[in-house]
Design a protein around this motif. Structure first.
Motif, PDB file in Angstrom:
ATOM      1  N   VAL A  14      46.103  46.463  46.104  1.00  0.00           N
ATOM      2  CA  VAL A  14      45.505  47.717  46.556  1.00  0.00           C
ATOM      3  C   VAL A  14      44.865  48.519  45.422  1.00  0.00           C
ATOM      4  CG1 VAL A  14      47.067  47.912  48.521  1.00  0.00           C
ATOM      5  CG2 VAL A  14      47.723  48.936  46.337  1.00  0.00           C
ATOM      6  N   ASP A  15      45.226  48.200  44.175  1.00  0.00           N
ATOM      7  CA  ASP A  15      44.606  48.897  43.054  1.00  0.00           C
ATOM      8  C   ASP A  15      44.645  47.989  41.828  1.00  0.00           C
ATOM      9  OD1 ASP A  15      47.209  49.063  41.951  1.00  0.00           O
ATOM     10  OD2 ASP A  15      47.531  51.009  42.903  1.00  0.00           O
ATOM     11  N   ASN A  16      44.224  48.519  40.669  1.00  0.00           N
ATOM     12  CA  ASN A  16      44.091  47.721  39.451  1.00  0.00           C
ATOM     13  C   ASN A  16      45.276  47.862  38.505  1.00  0.00           C
ATOM     14  OD1 ASN A  16      41.631  46.979  40.429  1.00  0.00           O
ATOM     15  ND2 ASN A  16      40.407  47.973  38.864  1.00  0.00           N
ATOM     16  N   ARG A  17      46.429  48.250  39.003  1.00  0.00           N
ATOM     17  CA  ARG A  17      47.565  48.511  38.123  1.00  0.00           C
ATOM     18  C   ARG A  17      48.012  47.265  37.350  1.00  0.00           C
ATOM     19  NH1 ARG A  17      51.945  49.696  42.821  1.00  0.00           N
ATOM     20  NH2 ARG A  17      50.033  50.492  43.765  1.00  0.00           N
ATOM     21  N   ASP A  18      47.765  46.067  37.878  1.00  0.00           N
ATOM     22  CA  ASP A  18      48.208  44.838  37.217  1.00  0.00           C
ATOM     23  C   ASP A  18      47.077  44.119  36.486  1.00  0.00           C
ATOM     24  OD1 ASP A  18      50.880  45.094  38.164  1.00  0.00           O
ATOM     25  OD2 ASP A  18      50.227  44.381  40.120  1.00  0.00           O
ATOM     26  N   ASP A  19      45.936  44.778  36.359  1.00  0.00           N
ATOM     27  CA  ASP A  19      44.793  44.181  35.669  1.00  0.00           C
ATOM     28  C   ASP A  19      45.165  43.850  34.223  1.00  0.00           C
ATOM     29  OD1 ASP A  19      42.152  43.294  35.763  1.00  0.00           O
ATOM     30  OD2 ASP A  19      41.379  45.152  34.902  1.00  0.00           O
ATOM     31  N   GLY A  20      44.954  42.613  33.811  1.00  0.00           N
ATOM     32  CA  GLY A  20      45.256  42.205  32.450  1.00  0.00           C
ATOM     33  C   GLY A  20      46.645  41.626  32.259  1.00  0.00           C
ATOM     34  N   MET A  21      47.443  41.513  33.332  1.00  0.00           N
ATOM     35  CA  MET A  21      48.759  40.896  33.204  1.00  0.00           C
ATOM     36  C   MET A  21      48.618  39.456  32.712  1.00  0.00           C
ATOM     37  SD  MET A  21      51.720  40.375  36.105  1.00  0.00           S
ATOM     38  CE  MET A  21      52.064  42.130  36.166  1.00  0.00           C
ATOM     39  N   MET A  22      49.492  39.040  31.788  1.00  0.00           N
ATOM     40  CA  MET A  22      49.373  37.728  31.163  1.00  0.00           C
ATOM     41  C   MET A  22      50.620  36.883  31.396  1.00  0.00           C
ATOM     42  SD  MET A  22      47.576  38.544  27.488  1.00  0.00           S
ATOM     43  CE  MET A  22      48.962  39.556  26.949  1.00  0.00           C
ATOM     44  N   VAL A  23      50.397  35.590  31.636  1.00  0.00           N
ATOM     45  CA  VAL A  23      51.484  34.606  31.665  1.00  0.00           C
ATOM     46  C   VAL A  23      50.938  33.305  31.069  1.00  0.00           C
ATOM     47  CG1 VAL A  23      52.673  35.550  33.693  1.00  0.00           C
ATOM     48  CG2 VAL A  23      50.886  33.815  33.997  1.00  0.00           C
ATOM     49  N   PHE A  24      51.857  32.462  30.649  1.00  0.00           N
ATOM     50  CA  PHE A  24      51.464  31.108  30.267  1.00  0.00           C
ATOM     51  C   PHE A  24      51.980  30.171  31.350  1.00  0.00           C
ATOM     52  CE2 PHE A  24      51.738  26.968  28.258  1.00  0.00           C
ATOM     53  CZ  PHE A  24      50.508  26.896  27.608  1.00  0.00           C
ATOM     54  N   VAL A  25      51.045  29.448  31.990  1.00  0.00           N
ATOM     55  CA  VAL A  25      51.404  28.530  33.074  1.00  0.00           C
ATOM     56  C   VAL A  25      51.674  27.153  32.478  1.00  0.00           C
ATOM     57  CG1 VAL A  25      50.693  27.493  35.254  1.00  0.00           C
ATOM     58  CG2 VAL A  25      49.975  29.822  34.688  1.00  0.00           C
TER      59      VAL A  25
END
Length: 313
Positions: free
Chosen positions: A69-80
């Motif tokens: 619903v918004d950009n609060r998690d923009d840029g979250m990083m993980v290594f898959v």
């Protein structure tokens, strides 16, 4: 390092409501421009270390409750790091379009059973799904975020998409029938295009598909000017062009004269004498878009497209 952790925790317990402007680890002085600053060398042991981001499988990544619903998690990083699919990539969440994007990957080895990265066999759609000259949307033609789109071009064939384009009536169409995409009497180029396919980390991608035809298809090479001016109805030039892009659709590479069944300008043309098992390999990059451009000129002429598959080779 343990001493620093204890001091930090003690401070947090004594002053639980104090706002900390910067967090510094392994440093006594702060960097005023950094919210979080990690120094590689540990001051107690004098040993060097690195930053280890969260490691997840693809299934675990899909379960991360990122906001839609918004950009609060923009840029979250993980290594898959997935032992099943073989993906090993640093991914960043793009909240604008709500997708995980692979920033960089460790080259992936294709397993014994090749990983399927994209598949469309047209079996999941009802007959009549597609476009005609009488209706822009038929059946359960995908809408919104789709696996593929269909575009009929203008009669000027200048590359400008428009509905209904060259399709003029219900007998002119690109429709799913009997588990295949059937293109009849396109009256000019009609474009099938896949959505963007993630091929991050693989060094040898294989595209394959089946193309067949029905009717008295023909091609006159002398009538070729370019792919949008390749024979009017009186000449009846019929062809199939297959091309792909690995740069997000900025440029496309066309596969010419596949198995001697086309020309330098077209992948296939004319009558095909049975089903053609098309394939092209050696493709690499982060993303892939496939286009199939089809032209025919009579209600008694059909090209059929089926079993589009993208795998590591």
């Amino acid at each position: 390092m343990e001493l620093i952790k204890k001091i930090f925790l003690l401070g947090f317990c004594v002053f639980p409501f104090t706002t900390i402007a910067q967090v510094t680890i392994n440093r006594l002085s702060e960097n005023s421009a950094a919210a979080l600053h990690l120094e590689a060398m540990q001051p107690v042991t004098m040993e060097y270390g690195g930053f280890l981001m969260p490691i997840v499988t693809e299934a675990q990544q899909a379960s991360i409750p990122v906001s839609t619903v918004d950009n609060r998690d923009d840029g979250m990083m993980v290594f898959v790091s997935d032992p099943v699919t073989g993906k090993r990539c640093w991914d960043i969440y793009d909240a604008t379009v709500q997708v995980w994007r692979s920033i960089t990957c460790i080259n992936l080895d294709c397993p014994t059973i090749p990983t399927v990265l994209y598949e469309e066999n047209f079996d999941s759609y009802t007959n009549g799904t597609g476009i005609t000259g009488a209706s822009a949307i038929n059946g359960d033609y995908p809408s919104g975020v789709t696996k593929w789109t269909l575009t009929s071009y203008t009669t000027a064939r200048d590359g400008t998409p428009a509905y209904p384009g060259t399709l003029s009536n219900a007998d002119d169409f690109a429709l799913v029938n009997s588990g295949m995409l059937e293109v009849q009497d396109a009256n000019g180029p009609l474009l099938f295009e896949t959505s963007t396919i993630d091929i991050s980390g693989y060094t040898d991608i294989l595209i394959s598909m089946e193309i067949s035809e029905n009717g008295n298809l023909e091609y006159t090479n002398s009538a070729h000017t370019d792919d949008f001016n390749c024979g009017q109805e009186s000449i009846g030039n019929d062809y199939v062009d297959i091309e792909y892009s690995t740069d997000g659709g900025t440029t496309f590479t066309e596969v010419p004269n596949f198995s001697g069944l086309g020309t330098a300008n077209h992948t296939l043309h004319d009558e095909l004498s049975g089903t053609v098992n098309f394939s092209v390999s050696g493709i690499s990059g982060n993303s892939l878009i496939i286009r199939v451009r089809i032209q025919n000129w009579a209600a008694a002429e059909q090209y059929f497209l089926d079993n589009i598959l993208v795998t590591c080779n």
